[in-house]
Write a protein that holds these residues in place. Structure first.
Motif, PDB file in Angstrom:
ATOM      1  N   PHE A 130      31.985  55.936  35.495  1.00 53.55           N
ATOM      2  CA  PHE A 130      31.678  55.324  34.196  1.00 53.55           C
ATOM      3  C   PHE A 130      32.491  54.061  33.910  1.00 53.55           C
ATOM      4  N   THR A 131      33.545  53.803  34.657  1.00 56.98           N
ATOM      5  CA  THR A 131      34.304  52.568  34.430  1.00 56.98           C
ATOM      6  C   THR A 131      33.401  51.329  34.478  1.00 56.98           C
ATOM      7  N   PRO A 132      32.345  51.329  35.299  1.00 55.90           N
ATOM      8  CA  PRO A 132      31.410  50.199  35.238  1.00 55.90           C
ATOM      9  C   PRO A 132      30.764  49.971  33.870  1.00 55.90           C
ATOM     10  N   TYR A 133      30.673  50.988  33.034  1.00 57.36           N
ATOM     11  CA  TYR A 133      30.059  50.775  31.706  1.00 57.36           C
ATOM     12  C   TYR A 133      30.790  49.691  30.901  1.00 57.36           C
ATOM     13  N   PRO A 134      32.081  49.852  30.622  1.00 56.08           N
ATOM     14  CA  PRO A 134      32.735  48.775  29.870  1.00 56.08           C
ATOM     15  C   PRO A 134      32.734  47.452  30.631  1.00 56.08           C
ATOM     16  N   VAL A 135      32.922  47.505  31.952  1.00 54.84           N
ATOM     17  CA  VAL A 135      33.003  46.259  32.720  1.00 54.84           C
ATOM     18  C   VAL A 135      31.660  45.537  32.706  1.00 54.84           C
ATOM     19  N   MET A 136      30.611  46.246  33.099  1.00 56.99           N
ATOM     20  CA  MET A 136      29.307  45.591  33.224  1.00 56.99           C
ATOM     21  C   MET A 136      28.729  45.188  31.868  1.00 56.99           C
ATOM     22  N   SER A 137      29.003  45.993  30.826  1.00 53.04           N
ATOM     23  CA  SER A 137      28.476  45.608  29.517  1.00 53.04           C
ATOM     24  C   SER A 137      29.172  44.338  29.029  1.00 53.04           C
ATOM     25  N   ALA A 138      30.463  44.221  29.313  1.00 55.84           N
ATOM     26  CA  ALA A 138      31.173  42.994  28.930  1.00 55.84           C
ATOM     27  C   ALA A 138      30.584  41.801  29.667  1.00 55.84           C
ATOM     28  N   LEU A 139      30.335  41.992  30.962  1.00 51.50           N
ATOM     29  CA  LEU A 139      29.767  40.918  31.783  1.00 51.50           C
ATOM     30  C   LEU A 139      28.362  40.533  31.333  1.00 51.50           C
ATOM     31  N   THR A 140      27.573  41.549  30.990  1.00 56.32           N
ATOM     32  CA  THR A 140      26.179  41.306  30.640  1.00 56.32           C
ATOM     33  C   THR A 140      26.048  40.645  29.270  1.00 56.32           C
ATOM     34  N   HIS A 141      26.771  41.192  28.293  1.00 56.21           N
ATOM     35  CA  HIS A 141      26.572  40.730  26.917  1.00 56.21           C
ATOM     36  C   HIS A 141      27.480  39.571  26.515  1.00 56.21           C
ATOM     37  N   PHE A 142      28.556  39.357  27.262  1.00 51.80           N
ATOM     38  CA  PHE A 142      29.513  38.316  26.889  1.00 51.80           C
ATOM     39  C   PHE A 142      29.860  37.448  28.096  1.00 51.80           C
ATOM     40  N   PRO A 143      28.831  36.923  28.788  1.00 52.35           N
ATOM     41  CA  PRO A 143      29.102  36.213  30.054  1.00 52.35           C
ATOM     42  C   PRO A 143      30.029  35.011  29.858  1.00 52.35           C
ATOM     43  N   GLU A 144      29.960  34.389  28.662  1.00 55.98           N
ATOM     44  CA  GLU A 144      30.740  33.168  28.460  1.00 55.98           C
ATOM     45  C   GLU A 144      32.249  33.430  28.556  1.00 55.98           C
ATOM     46  N   ASP A 145      32.675  34.659  28.245  1.00 54.63           N
ATOM     47  CA  ASP A 145      34.111  34.949  28.284  1.00 54.63           C
ATOM     48  C   ASP A 145      34.669  34.965  29.703  1.00 54.63           C
ATOM     49  N   PHE A 146      33.768  35.077  30.673  1.00 54.42           N
ATOM     50  CA  PHE A 146      34.222  35.138  32.063  1.00 54.42           C
ATOM     51  C   PHE A 146      34.184  33.763  32.716  1.00 54.42           C
ATOM     52  N   ARG A 147      33.757  32.782  31.940  1.00 51.07           N
ATOM     53  CA  ARG A 147      33.572  31.462  32.538  1.00 51.07           C
ATOM     54  C   ARG A 147      34.300  30.384  31.738  1.00 51.07           C
ATOM     55  N   ARG A 148      35.353  30.809  31.063  1.00 50.93           N
ATOM     56  CA  ARG A 148      36.066  29.845  30.209  1.00 50.93           C
ATOM     57  C   ARG A 148      36.662  28.715  31.010  1.00 50.93           C
ATOM     58  N   LEU A 149      37.207  29.038  32.213  1.00 51.63           N
ATOM     59  CA  LEU A 149      37.830  28.005  33.032  1.00 51.63           C
ATOM     60  C   LEU A 149      36.901  27.536  34.133  1.00 51.63           C
ATOM     61  N   ALA A 150      35.700  28.119  34.146  1.00 54.54           N
ATOM     62  CA  ALA A 150      34.852  27.916  35.311  1.00 54.54           C
ATOM     63  C   ALA A 150      34.404  26.469  35.477  1.00 54.54           C
ATOM     64  N   ALA A 151      34.011  25.836  34.384  1.00 50.61           N
ATOM     65  CA  ALA A 151      33.377  24.528  34.468  1.00 50.61           C
ATOM     66  C   ALA A 151      34.183  23.551  35.318  1.00 50.61           C
ATOM     67  N   GLY A 152      35.452  23.398  34.991  1.00 51.85           N
ATOM     68  CA  GLY A 152      36.227  22.381  35.675  1.00 51.85           C
ATOM     69  C   GLY A 152      36.884  22.867  36.955  1.00 51.85           C
ATOM     70  N   SER A 153      36.842  24.155  37.222  1.00 45.15           N
ATOM     71  CA  SER A 153      37.691  24.658  38.302  1.00 45.15           C
ATOM     72  C   SER A 153      36.913  25.401  39.374  1.00 45.15           C
ATOM     73  N   GLU A 154      35.605  25.198  39.354  1.00 46.19           N
ATOM     74  CA  GLU A 154      34.772  25.934  40.305  1.00 46.19           C
ATOM     75  C   GLU A 154      35.152  25.608  41.743  1.00 46.19           C
ATOM     76  N   THR A 155      35.767  24.465  41.938  1.00 47.33           N
ATOM     77  CA  THR A 155      36.093  24.060  43.302  1.00 47.33           C
ATOM     78  C   THR A 155      37.436  24.626  43.770  1.00 47.33           C
ATOM     79  N   ARG A 156      38.194  25.181  42.809  1.00 47.20           N
ATOM     80  CA  ARG A 156      39.512  25.714  43.209  1.00 47.20           C
ATOM     81  C   ARG A 156      39.324  26.880  44.172  1.00 47.20           C
ATOM     82  N   VAL A 157      40.193  26.984  45.121  1.00 46.73           N
ATOM     83  CA  VAL A 157      40.140  28.142  46.016  1.00 46.73           C
ATOM     84  C   VAL A 157      41.469  28.879  45.920  1.00 46.73           C
ATOM     85  N   SER A 158      41.432  30.168  46.244  1.00 45.38           N
ATOM     86  CA  SER A 158      42.641  30.980  46.027  1.00 45.38           C
ATOM     87  C   SER A 158      43.673  30.744  47.116  1.00 45.38           C
TER      88      SER A 158
END
Ligand SMILES: Cc1cc2nc3c(=O)[nH]c(=O)nc-3n(C[C@H](O)[C@H](O)[C@H](O)COP(=O)(O)O)c2cc1C
Ligand code: FES
Lengths: 511, 164
Positions: free
Chosen positions: A483-511
């Motif tokens: 069931f841990t996927p429930y909170p994780v996936m619902s956050a991802l599905t309904h609030f996608p923008e929160d996971f991409r706050r830094l994404a725009a400018g940093s998509e090219t960064r590598v770990s």
């Protein structure tokens, strides 16, 4: 002598109820008035705690939230006669928040003296057990089945069917185990019963024991509930001295801080003195449970509701609710909500009615952004889904669960990526370690979300998170992992923008 | 049988004391967890040396008892500070600023609040531990201070209540 009622419920104590009780006593002595204070459970209007009630010829009159500093002014205003004061609520049962509820499981909570068997009896206590003894095991099980009562611990399994399985199982002794581990954040209904109406649980366990042929009950209470443990232990002593249960005896055992011990087979392992690791099913606990014997495992609320069903008839209970969710659910509103507390109502209100109507929106006054339903393994719902009907199947259809009835409200300052990460963290922290997806997958999930939050290869890492969730969902031994996927996936599905706050400018960064 | 110990001054452990505690609980069905609770109530922790005595008395291996002690978050291997503050870090308390309030207390106490979180102050006076829900979610954020519930606080009120 004038009688006051002041909750001894832990949430009321947390906001100074005992300070208020002490101040009341000394103020009464100072003024030479004779008062007596009964410590009750809470009515569940927790934002009004400490809620003080005074017995008047017109019934109990409530004042709240009372601070110790308000006590002198309450006396000055004549509150002992029920007179007016800025904190006066009036008769609690006339307050819309209570008036609109249907109180079955919580009918007595906050009213009855939880340490007094005579008060319990005077308010209908033991009517269910008397009826049960009169009609016998088969008819009890038929009534519980016909009532539609489903397990309130989270899984929603029909209680009557479970009892029937144990009754039919060969083997002696049999056991009734009450799951009072209440680990879900945002839930406190079990605690309120243990503190506010413990005899109802005791009566329910005795009924379950009689129905299934068990003479011994165990209550497994979490150690995070020291006050509930004391209150319930005291009630057990009282009931034993009274002899009301006949041959049935109940033993109280204390957990040791492990969320997974709320899972029924881990709980049984823990009761047996082992690590709280989940057992593979089958065998079901109903066939081979505690010490390998047939065992009923039920939540506090499931058991505490049985006496009402026996006393009032299955039909009265089954007439409430919607679809396959019959009867009432004690809903617990918590977090950033204006009117937090316990609201018992038939299934069928919408989530929006509960959060915005009953709960009054956020406490901060900011917009509601997300509500987590059903504890740490439950999904986050956005306001767009507030039309979801509060019922097991309707929640499942929207990839959520009602679980043990908790609703935790967040305002628009919440960062859903952080909440999703917390869900993985919690799973890692509480995993019993027996299965790999849960033990390892949760740690990998948290690490991967850290990268997402840091803006590192966001889309690739989010795909990995989804993949991990898939593995957890289908590969875990129990619902902690699956069931841990429930909170994780619902956050991802309904609030996608929160996971991409830094994404725009940093998509090219590598770990 | 006491149902759950309030935090009192821990006594020094002795083999005879451990044996007496074991004997007092041995007839219970599933005695191990009640014994461990009783040990911790009296000694403030489950003394390492007690493990073999308990194992011997219950006919278990030391590894089995050790495995149980380490599985549960509650059991300590050394006594906590004089004051024990259990702060809820679960969702309802998060939603009401619990993390920020905890951070204030932890900084004042000089304790970590990052990946490592809480612990005992160097002078041994205060122990701060995370818990995940105290059932006080309707008065969030919430904590247990020496076993007494405390809610609806901010960082300052929490520090005051702890006396820091
Ligand atoms: C990780 C996990 C934690 C659980 N925690 C609880 C709990 O705290 N209380 C509870 O009653 N049920 C809990 N359950 C559900 C129990 O396994 C079980 O379904 C329940 O005790 C059965 O009683 P009921 O049918 O009356 O609900 C948990 C399940 C899982 C997987
Ligand atoms: S979530 Fe903090 S007390 Fe329940």
């Amino acid at each position: 002598m004038i009688r006051l009622y002041i909750p001894g419920d832990a949430a009321a104590l947390a906001v100074g109820a005992s300070d208020v009780a002490r101040a009341m006593t000394s103020e009464a002595v100072r003024r030479g008035v004779d008062i007596a204070i009964t410590r009750t459970g809470s009515r569940g209007m927790v934002w009004l705690e400490p809620l003080v009630e005074v017995e008047t010829p017109g019934g109990r009159i409530a004042y709240g939230p009372v601070d110790a500093h308000d006590v002198a002014s309450l006396f000055d205003a004549g509150f002992l006669a029920g007179d007016d004061h800025p904190l006066r609520i009036g008769r609690p049962e006339d307050h819309p928040w209570l008036r609109d509820q249907t109180r079955i499981t919580f009918a007595r909570c906050g009213i009855v003296d939880p340490a007094s068997l005579s008060d319990y009896r005077a308010r209908g206590g033991f009517a269910g057990l008397a009826k049960a003894r009169a009609i016998g095991p088969e008819a009890i099980i038929a009534a519980v089945t016909a009532s539609g009562l489903r397990g309130r611990g989270g899984a929603g399994f029909p209680a009557g069917i479970k009892w029937k399985t144990v009754a039919a199982a060969a083997g002696a002794p049999k056991y009734v185990v009450c799951n009072a581990d209440e680990g879900d954040s945002g839930t406190f209904a079990d605690r309120m019963i243990l503190e506010g109406d413990p005899f109802a649980l005791i009566e329910g366990m005795a009924i379950a024991g009689f129905a299934t042929g068990a003479n011994t009950g165990f209550v497994y209470a979490r150690s995070e509930y020291p006050h509930a443990i004391r209150a319930f232990g005291r009630a057990l002593d009282v009931v034993r001295a009274d002899g009301a249960l006949g041959a049935f005896d109940i033993k109280l055992r204390i957990g040791a801080g492990a969320y997974v011990c709320g899972e029924e087979t881990a709980l049984l392992e823990s009761l047996e003195g082992k690590r709280g690791q989940v057992r593979a099913k089958p065998p079901l606990p109903a066939h081979k449970g505690l010490f390998g014997q047939p065992t009923v495992v039920n939540n506090v609320l499931t058991l505490a509701t049985a006496p009402w069903i026996l006393a009032h008839g299955a039909e009265a209970y089954a007439n409430l609710g919607v679809g396959r969710s019959r009867g009432t659910q004690p809903i617990q509103l918590a977090g950033n909500v204006r009117f937090p507390g316990l609201y018992e109502t038939p299934f069928g209100l919408t989530l929006g009615e509960l959060v915005m109507g009953v709960g009054g929106g956020t406490a901060s006054g900011r917009p509601v952004r997300a509500v987590q339903c059903g504890g740490p393994l439950g999904a986050y719902f956005p306001p767009a889904l507030f039309d979801t009907v509060y019922d097991y199947e309707a929640f499942a259809a929207r990839d959520g669960l009602i679980g043990h009835g908790g609703i935790v409200v967040f305002d628009d300052t919440v960062d859903m990526a952080v909440q999703a990460r917390f869900a993985f963290d919690f799973c890692a922290l509480e995993s019993c370690g027996k299965c790999t997806p849960c033990r390892i997958g949760s740690v990998r999930g948290a690490e991967t979300l850290d990268k997402v939050i840091a803006g590192i290869e966001v889309e690739a890492n989010l795909a990995l998170v989804e993949d991990l969730c898939h593995t957890l969902k289908f590969g875990s031994l129990c619902a902690l992992g699956s069931f841990t996927p429930y909170p994780v996936m619902s956050a991802l599905t309904h609030f996608p923008e929160d996971f991409r706050r830094l994404a725009a400018g940093s998509e090219t960064r590598v770990s | 049988m006491s149902y759950l110990g309030s935090v009192e001054t821990p006594q020094p452990w002795s083999p005879e004391g451990v044996q007496a505690i074991v004997a007092a609980h041995q007839s219970l069905e599933g005695p191990l967890i009640p014994i461990l609770h009783a040990l911790q109530n009296i000694y403030g922790c489950v003394p390492r040396e007690a493990v073999s005595i308990v194992a011997h008395a219950l006919n278990l291996s030391r590894a089995e008892v050790h495995g149980v002690v380490t599985f549960y978050h509650d059991f300590r291997d050394r006594p906590a500070g004089d004051r024990v503050v259990k702060i809820c870090r679960a969702e309802a308390c998060q939603a009401k600023g619990g993390e920020a309030a905890a951070r204030v207390l932890l900084s004042v106490l000089g304790l970590p609040h990052d990946t490592a979180w809480g612990g005992t102050t160097t002078d041994g006076v205060v122990t701060v531990e995370p818990v995940y829900c105290l059932g006080l979610c309707a008065v969030a954020p919430a904590a247990l201070i020496d076993g007494e519930p405390f809610g609806r606080f901010d960082g300052m009120r929490l520090c005051e209540a702890v006396g820091s």
